[in-house]
Design a protein around this motif. Sequence first.
Motif, PDB file in Angstrom:
ATOM      1  N   LEU A  52      14.845  -3.140  12.865  1.00 13.75           N
ATOM      2  CA  LEU A  52      14.828  -1.949  12.017  1.00 13.75           C
ATOM      3  C   LEU A  52      14.367  -2.341  10.624  1.00 13.75           C
ATOM      4  O   LEU A  52      14.894  -3.285  10.032  1.00 13.75           O
ATOM      5  CB  LEU A  52      16.216  -1.312  11.960  1.00 13.75           C
ATOM      6  CG  LEU A  52      16.677  -0.633  13.246  1.00 13.75           C
ATOM      7  CD1 LEU A  52      18.123  -0.148  13.090  1.00 13.75           C
ATOM      8  CD2 LEU A  52      15.775   0.525  13.616  1.00 13.75           C
ATOM      9  N   VAL A  53      13.382  -1.618  10.122  1.00  9.68           N
ATOM     10  CA  VAL A  53      12.792  -1.902   8.820  1.00  9.68           C
ATOM     11  C   VAL A  53      12.641  -0.590   8.066  1.00  9.68           C
ATOM     12  O   VAL A  53      12.278   0.434   8.642  1.00  9.68           O
ATOM     13  CB  VAL A  53      11.399  -2.561   8.973  1.00  9.68           C
ATOM     14  CG1 VAL A  53      10.756  -2.800   7.628  1.00  9.68           C
ATOM     15  CG2 VAL A  53      11.502  -3.852   9.753  1.00  9.68           C
ATOM     16  N   GLN A  54      12.917  -0.645   6.781  1.00  9.50           N
ATOM     17  CA  GLN A  54      12.664   0.516   5.937  1.00  9.50           C
ATOM     18  C   GLN A  54      11.403   0.237   5.126  1.00  9.50           C
ATOM     19  O   GLN A  54      11.335  -0.734   4.373  1.00  9.50           O
ATOM     20  CB  GLN A  54      13.836   0.798   5.005  1.00  9.50           C
ATOM     21  CG  GLN A  54      13.607   2.068   4.200  1.00  9.50           C
ATOM     22  CD  GLN A  54      14.829   2.492   3.415  1.00  9.50           C
ATOM     23  OE1 GLN A  54      15.577   1.659   2.915  1.00  9.50           O
ATOM     24  NE2 GLN A  54      15.024   3.790   3.315  1.00  9.50           N
ATOM     25  N   PHE A  55      10.405   1.082   5.312  1.00 11.43           N
ATOM     26  CA  PHE A  55       9.161   0.965   4.560  1.00 11.43           C
ATOM     27  C   PHE A  55       9.227   1.884   3.348  1.00 11.43           C
ATOM     28  O   PHE A  55       9.696   3.020   3.442  1.00 11.43           O
ATOM     29  CB  PHE A  55       7.959   1.339   5.427  1.00 11.43           C
ATOM     30  CG  PHE A  55       7.545   0.257   6.377  1.00 11.43           C
ATOM     31  CD1 PHE A  55       6.545  -0.640   6.036  1.00 11.43           C
ATOM     32  CD2 PHE A  55       8.154   0.127   7.617  1.00 11.43           C
ATOM     33  CE1 PHE A  55       6.160  -1.648   6.906  1.00 11.43           C
ATOM     34  CE2 PHE A  55       7.778  -0.876   8.495  1.00 11.43           C
ATOM     35  CZ  PHE A  55       6.778  -1.762   8.135  1.00 11.43           C
ATOM     36  N   VAL A  56       8.743   1.367   2.225  1.00 13.02           N
ATOM     37  CA  VAL A  56       8.716   2.102   0.962  1.00 13.02           C
ATOM     38  C   VAL A  56       7.295   1.996   0.419  1.00 13.02           C
ATOM     39  O   VAL A  56       6.691   0.923   0.473  1.00 13.02           O
ATOM     40  CB  VAL A  56       9.700   1.491  -0.061  1.00 13.02           C
ATOM     41  CG1 VAL A  56       9.773   2.339  -1.319  1.00 13.02           C
ATOM     42  CG2 VAL A  56      11.075   1.302   0.550  1.00 13.02           C
ATOM     43  N   VAL A  57       6.774   3.096  -0.088  1.00 17.95           N
ATOM     44  CA  VAL A  57       5.426   3.100  -0.652  1.00 17.95           C
ATOM     45  C   VAL A  57       5.503   3.683  -2.058  1.00 17.95           C
ATOM     46  O   VAL A  57       6.048   4.771  -2.261  1.00 17.95           O
ATOM     47  CB  VAL A  57       4.455   3.920   0.224  1.00 17.95           C
ATOM     48  CG1 VAL A  57       3.039   3.852  -0.334  1.00 17.95           C
ATOM     49  CG2 VAL A  57       4.479   3.420   1.674  1.00 17.95           C
ATOM     50  N   VAL A  58       4.968   2.936  -3.020  1.00 24.82           N
ATOM     51  CA  VAL A  58       5.062   3.293  -4.434  1.00 24.82           C
ATOM     52  C   VAL A  58       3.655   3.443  -5.016  1.00 24.82           C
ATOM     53  O   VAL A  58       2.734   2.735  -4.622  1.00 24.82           O
ATOM     54  CB  VAL A  58       5.829   2.187  -5.209  1.00 24.82           C
ATOM     55  CG1 VAL A  58       5.986   2.544  -6.673  1.00 24.82           C
ATOM     56  CG2 VAL A  58       7.188   1.947  -4.584  1.00 24.82           C
ATOM     57  N   ARG A  59       3.521   4.331  -5.966  1.00 27.19           N
ATOM     58  CA  ARG A  59       2.231   4.523  -6.650  1.00 27.19           C
ATOM     59  C   ARG A  59       1.953   3.380  -7.620  1.00 27.19           C
ATOM     60  O   ARG A  59       2.740   3.126  -8.522  1.00 27.19           O
ATOM     61  CB  ARG A  59       2.243   5.839  -7.430  1.00 27.19           C
ATOM     62  CG  ARG A  59       2.138   7.056  -6.564  1.00 27.19           C
ATOM     63  CD  ARG A  59       2.243   8.331  -7.362  1.00 27.19           C
ATOM     64  NE  ARG A  59       1.409   8.362  -8.546  1.00 27.19           N
ATOM     65  CZ  ARG A  59       1.425   9.356  -9.438  1.00 27.19           C
ATOM     66  NH1 ARG A  59       2.244  10.389  -9.265  1.00 27.19           N
ATOM     67  NH2 ARG A  59       0.643   9.319 -10.487  1.00 27.19           N
ATOM     68  N   ARG A  60       0.824   2.722  -7.467  1.00 24.76           N
ATOM     69  CA  ARG A  60       0.414   1.625  -8.342  1.00 24.76           C
ATOM     70  C   ARG A  60       0.027   2.141  -9.736  1.00 24.76           C
ATOM     71  O   ARG A  60       0.243   1.475 -10.743  1.00 24.76           O
ATOM     72  CB  ARG A  60      -0.748   0.881  -7.680  1.00 24.76           C
ATOM     73  CG  ARG A  60      -1.451  -0.146  -8.543  1.00 24.76           C
ATOM     74  CD  ARG A  60      -0.538  -1.083  -9.246  1.00 24.76           C
ATOM     75  NE  ARG A  60      -0.347  -2.348  -8.569  1.00 24.76           N
ATOM     76  CZ  ARG A  60       0.598  -3.198  -8.943  1.00 24.76           C
ATOM     77  NH1 ARG A  60       1.412  -2.912  -9.912  1.00 24.76           N
ATOM     78  NH2 ARG A  60       0.740  -4.330  -8.350  1.00 24.76           N
ATOM     79  N   ASP A  61      -0.534   3.338  -9.808  1.00 30.03           N
ATOM     80  CA  ASP A  61      -1.008   3.862 -11.104  1.00 30.03           C
ATOM     81  C   ASP A  61       0.123   4.130 -12.087  1.00 30.03           C
ATOM     82  O   ASP A  61      -0.120   4.246 -13.288  1.00 30.03           O
ATOM     83  CB  ASP A  61      -1.865   5.113 -10.919  1.00 30.03           C
ATOM     84  CG  ASP A  61      -1.080   6.316 -10.405  1.00 30.03           C
ATOM     85  OD1 ASP A  61      -0.110   6.131  -9.633  1.00 30.03           O
ATOM     86  OD2 ASP A  61      -1.441   7.450 -10.761  1.00 30.03           O
ATOM     87  N   LEU A  62       1.351   4.209 -11.589  1.00 25.97           N
ATOM     88  CA  LEU A  62       2.471   4.395 -12.511  1.00 25.97           C
ATOM     89  C   LEU A  62       2.547   3.220 -13.483  1.00 25.97           C
ATOM     90  O   LEU A  62       2.855   3.393 -14.663  1.00 25.97           O
ATOM     91  CB  LEU A  62       3.790   4.537 -11.754  1.00 25.97           C
ATOM     92  CG  LEU A  62       3.922   5.749 -10.831  1.00 25.97           C
ATOM     93  CD1 LEU A  62       5.236   5.683 -10.059  1.00 25.97           C
ATOM     94  CD2 LEU A  62       3.802   7.043 -11.609  1.00 25.97           C
ATOM     95  N   LEU A  63       2.244   2.016 -12.979  1.00 24.16           N
ATOM     96  CA  LEU A  63       2.240   0.817 -13.826  1.00 24.16           C
ATOM     97  C   LEU A  63       0.945   0.681 -14.614  1.00 24.16           C
ATOM     98  O   LEU A  63       0.963   0.468 -15.823  1.00 24.16           O
ATOM     99  CB  LEU A  63       2.409  -0.443 -12.968  1.00 24.16           C
ATOM    100  CG  LEU A  63       3.779  -0.749 -12.424  1.00 24.16           C
ATOM    101  CD1 LEU A  63       3.709  -1.923 -11.465  1.00 24.16           C
ATOM    102  CD2 LEU A  63       4.759  -1.039 -13.536  1.00 24.16           C
ATOM    103  N   LYS A  64      -0.172   0.779 -13.901  1.00 34.52           N
ATOM    104  CA  LYS A  64      -1.471   0.446 -14.496  1.00 34.52           C
ATOM    105  C   LYS A  64      -2.011   1.536 -15.416  1.00 34.52           C
ATOM    106  O   LYS A  64      -2.429   1.247 -16.527  1.00 34.52           O
ATOM    107  CB  LYS A  64      -2.497   0.149 -13.392  1.00 34.52           C
ATOM    108  CG  LYS A  64      -2.160  -1.073 -12.568  1.00 34.52           C
ATOM    109  CD  LYS A  64      -2.262  -2.321 -13.400  1.00 34.52           C
ATOM    110  CE  LYS A  64      -2.009  -3.561 -12.563  1.00 34.52           C
ATOM    111  NZ  LYS A  64      -2.003  -4.764 -13.334  1.00 34.52           N
ATOM    112  N   THR A  65      -2.021   2.759 -14.960  1.00 32.86           N
ATOM    113  CA  THR A  65      -2.638   3.847 -15.726  1.00 32.86           C
ATOM    114  C   THR A  65      -1.644   4.560 -16.628  1.00 32.86           C
ATOM    115  O   THR A  65      -1.916   4.781 -17.811  1.00 32.86           O
ATOM    116  CB  THR A  65      -3.279   4.869 -14.757  1.00 32.86           C
ATOM    117  OG1 THR A  65      -4.172   4.166 -13.884  1.00 32.86           O
ATOM    118  CG2 THR A  65      -4.053   5.932 -15.516  1.00 32.86           C
TER     119      THR A  65
END
Length: 166
Positions: A52-65
């Motif tokens: 069992l794995v929990q996948f999380v996806v985050v926006r990269r532009d929050l940091l960069k842009t």
Amino acid sequence: MLPSEEPPPVGEVAGAAQSVAARAPDASMSAAASSGASDSPAASAAAEDDALVQFVVVRRDLLKTLEWPVGSVIAQACHACLAVAWEHKEDAEVAAYLSDLDSMHKVVKEVKGEPQLSTLAQKLTSEGLDFKLWIEQPENIPTAIALKPYPRSKVAPLLKKYQLFK
């Protein structure tokens, strides 16, 4: 440790560090050898694929842009993880995932920005997967997706095109 607490006795480790040490390759090999267990590498790999794995996806532009602080971006992932776990607290896979707190597996990936996050949310919906799209308030900004825990083999193929968050 609180100032009033005594340290654990010598040779005893508290909390997650103990479980990490117990899962160290040499410790698990010696335990398997002493118990007579003879799991094949193929069986171990198959078990890992179905973990069992929990996948999380985050926006990269929050940091960069948008130049959000790293801690704020990490908080978005944390919010999404807790929210999806709470929303699905009666689910058998969520209960199994949370039953061994020292062995939870998470994979954190990234998308470029909001359009890609939205596309992913649509794809997950069409696949019938449960997830939480975290929308930061009061700004009303979609920031992260956390899927409820699933067997790795069920979800990993859908997310393989996304890079690990760096």
